[in-house]
Scaffold this active site. Structure first.
Site, short mmCIF file in Angstrom:
data_model
loop_
_atom_site.label_atom_id
_atom_site.label_comp_id
_atom_site.label_asym_id
_atom_site.label_seq_id
_atom_site.Cartn_x
_atom_site.Cartn_y
_atom_site.Cartn_z
N LYS A 254 0.75 -1.29 0.09
CA LYS A 254 0.09 -0.01 0.14
C LYS A 254 0.76 1.21 -0.17
CE LYS A 254 -3.84 -2.10 2.46
NZ LYS A 254 -4.72 -1.97 3.72
N ARG A 255 2.16 1.22 0.54
CA ARG A 255 2.95 2.41 0.62
C ARG A 255 3.82 2.55 -0.61
NH1 ARG A 255 3.84 -0.21 5.77
NH2 ARG A 255 5.75 -0.98 4.90
#
Length: 477
Positions: A254-255
């Site tokens: 997600k990052r």
């Protein structure tokens, strides 16, 4: 065989990500292929991470993609409510049952105590898990701490030296030692259950037949199996999906990656391409093909063709799929999907005939919906020409071409493709100018660039009057 009932159970902690979409899609496809039910359940027991409006946005995103549920919030069903924060009394009842049977216990350790314990275990190269210091508390000590209102949690007491063995549709037979499982918190100090208790209780009462979830939950399965056993219930069939990987084979993060489904919709990816692409992230059919409609996937889907190995998220392949659907869906469908992008750009698309012709031409050269808007601006706006282009239009041969067409076009109206082809031949015969010498000045005058669609399409989109006006604009008197 029990009726097929599967559930998609997201936490409302943010946007729907690609991994979540794949789980929801596989739930949906499996339920439809087996004439079963697909249930939506909102797992909002982690109140500290809940994002306002996230659940509604998630449901709306899935609806946009064509994934709708048979039971769930706002839909209803036999086992409502389908939001976990509205089912607390059910979880508390079963937590008390586990305490009474000795399969769970109160833990009064502070966060600081737990942190110190973990750090010591890490320093000694030990498996990090709760050391059960509260398990030795007497009934009197527990009663006293509870009467004093001390903050506490309820933990599951995992069995020692137990080999858990279970069948998984994707991974076949799996064996895991209980020594590698922690005494999981079941009820937090705020009174809300953790995923582990709530999911098991709800899956039982909602009669879930198959639990389809990501590989990251595989290590938690022994805890869930033990809960089923302690509560005297039959466990569902397990399906643990492979990881979704970046092109470098690292876990899709997600990052580090754009994994928001809403982001891909906003960027102009078509729902048909997104669903087709995500379905193939770990699943394949026996056919040598990659393009499937949602209806075809519902018919062809089977869990035994889900891969064990990780699936690569290849954006190039998604772009290719999107381009395919862009060109092959009905032009009216693409035009409808493009409309918000045209409106936000300020372009006037009230002329529906022009708009459809424009989209039809543009979609052959574009991958994403907003690109159609950018491509189409040449037909709606007059762009400033570069100094070099102005010099090209001022050349004697360019002026001959523009003047010839300015004189002949009005006589041939209404224009069509055959007339445009005939006129270009006649211009070459009359002026001796052909090839780039003919097409470049025409395109620069008509669409403000040297390259673009063929002249018949260009004239058809602009319309006779606008095309002649644009040519006249660059004739030097």
């Amino acid at each position: 065989m029990k009726p097929v009932r599967v559930r998609f159970a997201p936490s409302p902690t943010g946007y729907l990500h690609i991994g979540g979409l794949r789980t929801a899609l596989y739930d949906f496809l499996f339920a439809r292929s087996m004439n079963g039910k697909c249930i939506l359940r909102i797992e909002d027991t982690d109140q500290s991470r809940e994002v306002a409006g996230a659940a509604e946005n998630l449901i709306e995103t899935l609806h946009k993609l064509g994934i709708d549920f048979d039971e769930g919030p706002g839909i209803g069903g036999e086992f409502q409510p389908y939001t976990q924060s509205q089912r607390l009394s059910i979880y508390h009842k079963h937590a008390e049952q586990l305490l009474d049977s000795g399969n769970a216990y109160h833990c009064f350790c502070s966060p600081e105590t737990l942190t110190a314990m973990r750090e010591e275990q890490q320093a000694n190269a030990q498996f990090v898990k709760y050391d059960r210091r509260c398990l030795s508390l007497s009934k009197e000590e527990i009663a006293k701490k509870l009467a004093e209102g001390q903050r506490h949690v309820i933990r599951l007491k995992m069995p020692e030296n137990r080999l858990f063995s279970f069948d998984d549709i994707v991974r076949d037979k799996v064996e895991m030692d209980s020594a590698q499982s922690d005494d999981q918190v079941l009820v937090k100090s705020d009174g809300f259950p953790t995923y582990h208790l709530a999911a098991v209780v709800d899956d039982h009462y909602m009669q879930i037949s198959h639990v389809i979830r990501g590989e990251e939950w595989l290590s938690s399965t022994p805890k869930h199996l033990w809960l089923y056993e302690c509560l005297g219930w039959e466990a569902p069939i397990w399906v643990h999906l492979p990881l979704i990987l970046s092109t470098d084979r690292s876990k899709l993060s997600k990052r580090m990656n754009d994994v928001s489904v809403e982001s891909y919709i906003t960027k102009g990816y078509l729902k048909e391409a997104l669903l087709n692409f995500v379905a193939l992230l770990g699943w394949h059919t026996s056919e040598d093909r990659e393009l499937y409609s949602l209806e075809e996937m519902c018919s062809a889907f089977s869990l035994d063709r889900v891969n064990k190995s990780g699936a690569i998220f290849d954006l190039t392949k998604l772009d290719w799929m999107n381009g395919h659907y862009m060109r092959n869906l009905p032009v009216e469908t693409i035009a409808e999907r493009c409309e918000p992008y045209f409106i936000s750009s300020g372009l006037d698309i009230s002329d529906s005939h022009k708009y459809l012709r424009c989209v039809d031409v543009a979609r052959e050269r574009c991958t994403l919906l907003p690109e159609i808007v950018e491509y189409s601006k040449m037909f709606y706006l007059s762009a400033d020409l570069s100094a070099e282009d102005i010099e090209t239009l001022a050349l004697p041969d360019s002026q001959k071409v523009l003047s010839w067409f300015a004189g002949e076009l009005p006589k041939a109206m209404p224009l069509d493709a055959d007339k445009i082809h005939d006129l270009t031949k006649q211009c070459t015969s009359s002026t001796g100018i052909k090839g780039k010498g003919l097409y470049t000045p025409l395109r620069l005058a008509l669409i403000s660039q040297a390259h673009g669609p063929d002249l018949p399409n260009t004239f058809a989109i602009l319309g006779d009057t606008e095309a002649i006006s644009r040519i006249n604009r660059y004739i030097i008197q």
